[in-house]
Design an enzyme around this catalytic site. Structure first.
Site, PDB file in Angstrom:
ATOM      1  N   ARG A  54      22.605  -6.733 -13.004  1.00 48.93           N
ATOM      2  CA  ARG A  54      23.070  -8.085 -13.299  1.00 48.93           C
ATOM      3  C   ARG A  54      22.780  -8.471 -14.745  1.00 48.93           C
ATOM      4  O   ARG A  54      23.587  -9.137 -15.382  1.00 48.93           O
ATOM      5  CB  ARG A  54      22.294  -9.037 -12.412  1.00 48.93           C
ATOM      6  CG  ARG A  54      23.134  -9.648 -11.359  1.00 48.93           C
ATOM      7  CD  ARG A  54      22.429 -10.893 -10.883  1.00 48.93           C
ATOM      8  NE  ARG A  54      22.642 -11.019  -9.451  1.00 48.93           N
ATOM      9  CZ  ARG A  54      21.735 -11.415  -8.586  1.00 48.93           C
ATOM     10  NH1 ARG A  54      20.521 -11.709  -8.990  1.00 48.93           N
ATOM     11  NH2 ARG A  54      22.027 -11.532  -7.326  1.00 48.93           N
TER      12      ARG A  54
ATOM     13  N   LYS B 228       6.745  15.195  -2.775  1.00 44.39           N
ATOM     14  CA  LYS B 228       5.458  15.628  -3.335  1.00 44.39           C
ATOM     15  C   LYS B 228       5.262  17.111  -3.037  1.00 44.39           C
ATOM     16  O   LYS B 228       5.485  17.567  -1.914  1.00 44.39           O
ATOM     17  CB  LYS B 228       4.311  14.801  -2.744  1.00 44.39           C
ATOM     18  CG  LYS B 228       4.304  13.351  -3.214  1.00 44.39           C
ATOM     19  CD  LYS B 228       3.115  12.599  -2.660  1.00 44.39           C
ATOM     20  CE  LYS B 228       3.226  11.109  -2.899  1.00 44.39           C
ATOM     21  NZ  LYS B 228       2.875  10.677  -4.229  1.00 44.39           N
TER      22      LYS B 228
ATOM     23  N   GLU C  37      -5.485   3.839  -1.528  1.00 41.88           N
ATOM     24  CA  GLU C  37      -5.146   3.424  -2.892  1.00 41.88           C
ATOM     25  C   GLU C  37      -6.223   2.488  -3.406  1.00 41.88           C
ATOM     26  O   GLU C  37      -6.819   1.744  -2.620  1.00 41.88           O
ATOM     27  CB  GLU C  37      -3.822   2.662  -2.891  1.00 41.88           C
ATOM     28  CG  GLU C  37      -2.658   3.459  -2.368  1.00 41.88           C
ATOM     29  CD  GLU C  37      -1.380   2.649  -2.460  1.00 41.88           C
ATOM     30  OE1 GLU C  37      -0.705   2.761  -3.489  1.00 41.88           O
ATOM     31  OE2 GLU C  37      -1.094   1.875  -1.534  1.00 41.88           O
TER      32      GLU C  37
ATOM     33  N   ASP D 266       4.981  -0.616   5.057  1.00 39.51           N
ATOM     34  CA  ASP D 266       5.065  -0.114   3.690  1.00 39.51           C
ATOM     35  C   ASP D 266       4.690   1.371   3.597  1.00 39.51           C
ATOM     36  O   ASP D 266       5.269   2.110   2.795  1.00 39.51           O
ATOM     37  CB  ASP D 266       4.121  -0.948   2.810  1.00 39.51           C
ATOM     38  CG  ASP D 266       4.222  -0.596   1.337  1.00 39.51           C
ATOM     39  OD1 ASP D 266       5.357  -0.527   0.836  1.00 39.51           O
ATOM     40  OD2 ASP D 266       3.177  -0.395   0.688  1.00 39.51           O
TER      41      ASP D 266
ATOM     42  N   HIS E  51       6.165   7.042   4.935  1.00 36.40           N
ATOM     43  CA  HIS E  51       5.413   8.146   4.342  1.00 36.40           C
ATOM     44  C   HIS E  51       4.504   8.878   5.337  1.00 36.40           C
ATOM     45  O   HIS E  51       4.560  10.099   5.452  1.00 36.40           O
ATOM     46  CB  HIS E  51       4.549   7.643   3.180  1.00 36.40           C
ATOM     47  CG  HIS E  51       5.303   6.825   2.178  1.00 36.40           C
ATOM     48  ND1 HIS E  51       6.606   7.093   1.832  1.00 36.40           N
ATOM     49  CD2 HIS E  51       4.935   5.747   1.438  1.00 36.40           C
ATOM     50  CE1 HIS E  51       6.999   6.208   0.919  1.00 36.40           C
ATOM     51  NE2 HIS E  51       6.013   5.386   0.670  1.00 36.40           N
TER      52      HIS E  51
ATOM     53  N   LYS F 242      -5.023  -0.533   0.846  1.00 33.50           N
ATOM     54  CA  LYS F 242      -5.111  -0.862  -0.576  1.00 33.50           C
ATOM     55  C   LYS F 242      -6.538  -1.326  -0.855  1.00 33.50           C
ATOM     56  O   LYS F 242      -7.252  -1.727   0.050  1.00 33.50           O
ATOM     57  CB  LYS F 242      -4.118  -1.960  -0.937  1.00 33.50           C
ATOM     58  CG  LYS F 242      -2.660  -1.491  -0.752  1.00 33.50           C
ATOM     59  CD  LYS F 242      -1.707  -2.268  -1.616  1.00 33.50           C
ATOM     60  CE  LYS F 242      -0.260  -1.838  -1.415  1.00 33.50           C
ATOM     61  NZ  LYS F 242       0.116  -0.614  -2.143  1.00 33.50           N
TER      62      LYS F 242
HETATM   63  C1  BG6 Z   1       5.234   2.974  -1.985  1.00 33.20           C
HETATM   64  C2  BG6 Z   1       4.631   1.709  -1.469  1.00 33.20           C
HETATM   65  O1  BG6 Z   1       6.261   3.416  -1.146  1.00 33.20           O
HETATM   66  O2  BG6 Z   1       4.229   3.974  -2.052  1.00 33.20           O
HETATM   67  C3  BG6 Z   1       3.482   1.265  -2.347  1.00 33.20           C
HETATM   68  O3  BG6 Z   1       5.618   0.695  -1.434  1.00 33.20           O
HETATM   69  C4  BG6 Z   1       2.489   2.367  -2.511  1.00 33.20           C
HETATM   70  O4  BG6 Z   1       2.863   0.097  -1.825  1.00 33.20           O
HETATM   71  C5  BG6 Z   1       3.159   3.655  -2.919  1.00 33.20           C
HETATM   72  O5  BG6 Z   1       1.567   1.961  -3.526  1.00 33.20           O
HETATM   73  C6  BG6 Z   1       2.197   4.814  -2.891  1.00 33.20           C
HETATM   74  O6  BG6 Z   1       2.800   5.926  -3.455  1.00 33.20           O
HETATM   75  P1  BG6 Z   1       1.924   7.051  -4.153  1.00 33.20           P
HETATM   76  O7  BG6 Z   1       2.913   8.098  -4.553  1.00 33.20           O
HETATM   77  O8  BG6 Z   1       1.211   6.412  -5.300  1.00 33.20           O
HETATM   78  O9  BG6 Z   1       0.961   7.533  -3.107  1.00 33.20           O
END
Ligand code: BG6
Length: 507
Positions: free
Chosen positions: A63, A200, A234, A253, A258, A357
């Site tokens: 945009r 990964k 994290e 998330d 993942h 987190k």
């Molecule tokens: C993302 C999430 O998909 O993956 C984030 O939305 C998260 O919240 C991230 O921090 C983690 O990815 P990685 O590769 O740093 O483990």
């Protein structure tokens, strides 16, 4: 047959890697964060490693009004900031020239007419559309692309593919609706649902580790394995993403996508071929074998939110005090689950998953804990109890695999101690591990969806976790357990493990 011995790494340069046909990458959301942090650095690295086709262009769409030159400047800035490139080099300068920019509203047919003209002028065989835009716009963009005839290749050798970013829906119903929308305009073979964990290196290596070696697969089952722990920790908090994260939380998330993908690769049956459909069929089998999450009255799920605390020597605020987070938020920033798989291979072997987190350390690992040896013949001679064997796959940051086993302590007495045998990517191969987005972008250009999520996996993963969200919503108490930032989650998660006579690994 004689042993072929280790391959000569110097021959690497002679290998012929598959090269994609001429391609135009169209990035919707070209002025956004993902483009700057991940996509532009990834195409630069691919170009440096000569993995892009000779004819390769990028069309950025967003945009924000911006000239081609401003978009090119953004490209160089993002390489500086996120690829560590101090000043433009030969590769980035050449790549910069292949960038153009279109601005417009995603529901405006005129935008697609201009895009169509650019694509015609580029004369690429393949067009890869990357949807790095808010999920609410996915359906509209695909519909507009299809109506403008841009999802159909213009030559027999041509192809049109669409990469869809996460989140793919917010629950089962919305994921099903999005799949229906996409399938109205695209064939499933054109849809690439990205999950960057699958790109990964260590996650991909799970397939090689399990199925290209003779020594692990025979013990990869309930007879030898006690339990599995998958951790994705994290140190960062919600950062500037509250707008998205408040409505998501850790279960949506990180787990739905993942961690479920990682779990599927750990637990899947051997595929009969390394082909996209076979691998994805076997992964999907794992998902459908998982017992419903809320079966044990919700006792197999723990959620929590971080309070203020200290991480890496810095004082950090509580989640509720982060920018744009509601002071009464009950969004979980940590979740731990115990999953039971109904299958001959895994019955009775719990899979414990945790992600959070503001943990003390950034680390993602898979730990396979084996059963204790049945005969404790050393109990009389060794004072210390025998630690069970452990196999750890370090997904990040220190990519590698470690095995823990017992050894005799040197000396005249029979004393035992656990030792580690380590394989590290960095030292073993002496090369930098490629970024997930590089692998995944290249695979999409080559038309290989093995490392992308199929529609049924995404839906069944939502089907698994949606009841937990519904239960949380319905819960009378609107409170959520908390943990101090900088510790390994709430006491409730430890209690869940303790109830099974186990403990989380100390990382
Ligand atoms: C993302 C999430 O998909 O993956 C984030 O939305 C998260 O919240 C991230 O921090 C983690 O990815 P990685 O590769 O740093 O483990």
């Amino acid at each position: 047959m004689p042993d072929a011995g280790p391959a000569n790494p110097l021959l690497d340069g002679l290998r012929i890697e598959p090269a994609p046909a001429s391609t135009t990458l169209v990035i919707f959301g070209a002025s956004g964060d993902l483009t700057k942090r991940k996509l532009l650095p990834a195409i630069y690295h691919l170009s440096r490693n000569q993995r892009l086709p000779a004819q390769f262009n990028v069309i950025g769409v967003a945009r924000t009004p911006m000239s081609d030159d401003a978009f090119r400047a953004q490209f160089h800035d993002s390489l500086h900031e996120f690829a560590g490139l101090q000043s433009p080099d030969e590769v980035s300068t050449a790549m910069g020239r292949a960038l153009t920019y279109l601005n417009g509203e995603t529901d405006d047919p005129a935008l697609y007419a201009r895009l169509g003209a650019c694509l015609e002028a580029s004369r690429s065989d393949g067009v890869l559309f990357y949807l790095a835009i808010p999920p609410s716009a996915y359906g509209k963009v695909v519909e507009m692309l299809s109506r403008s005839g841009l999802t159909r290749p213009s030559t027999p050798a041509g192809w049109r593919r669409v990469i869809v970013e996460k989140p793919f829906g917010t629950d089962l119903a919305s994921a099903q609706a999005l799949n229906r929308e996409l399938h109205t305009h695209l064939d499933e073979s054109q849809v690439f649902r990205i999950d960057h964990y699958l790109g990964k290196e260590t996650v991909q290596n799970l397939l090689v580790f399990r199925f290209a070696n003779g020594m692990f697969e025979p013990v990869w089952n309930r007879r030898y394995i006690d339990h599995v722990q998958i951790t994705a920790a994290e140190t960062v908090g919600v950062e500037q993403r509250a707008g998205y994260y408040e409505g998501a939380g850790a279960l949506r998330d990180m787990v739905q996508n993942h961690l479920m993908q990682v779990l599927a690769l750990v637990a899947m049956e051997p595929p009969t071929a390394f082909s996209a459909e076979t691998v994805r069929d076997r992964k999907h089998d794992v998902l459908v074998s998982i017992q419903p999450l809320m079966e044990n009255g919700g006792g197999n799920v723990v959620r929590a939110q971080y309070r203020a605390g200290w991480v890496n020597g810095n004082q950090v605020p509580a989640y509720r005090d982060e920018p744009n987070v509601s002071r009464a938020s009950t969004t979980e920033t940590y979740v731990a689950l115990k999953l039971n798989l109904d299958s001959w291979r895994w019955a009775g072997v719990p899979f414990y998953l945790r992600t959070g987190k503001r943990m003390p350390k950034r680390t993602t690992e898979i730990a396979i804990q084996f059963r204790r040896p049945p005969l404790q013949i050393f109990r009389k001679v060794s004072a210390s109890s025998i630690a069970p064997n452990l196999l750890i796959v370090n997904v990040q940051p220190d990519e590698g695999i470690s095995v823990r086993f017992e050894a005799k302590l040197p000396g005249s007495r029979m004393q035992l101690a656990p030792v580690m045998m380590n394989f590290r990517y960095g030292s073993a191969f002496g090369v930098a591990v490629p970024e997930a987005y590089e692998t995944l972008l290249l695979d999409a250009m080559l038309g290989d969806p093995t490392l992308y999520a199929r529609h049924d996996f995404v839906e069944d993963s939502w089907a698994l976790i949606t009841p937990a969200h519904q239960a949380w919503k319905a819960a009378a108490a609107r409170e959520i357990p908390t943990y101090e930032a900088g510790v390994w989650g709430p006491a409730e998660a430890d209690a869940m493990m303790a109830a099974d006579g186990r403990a989380w690994r100390t990382l």
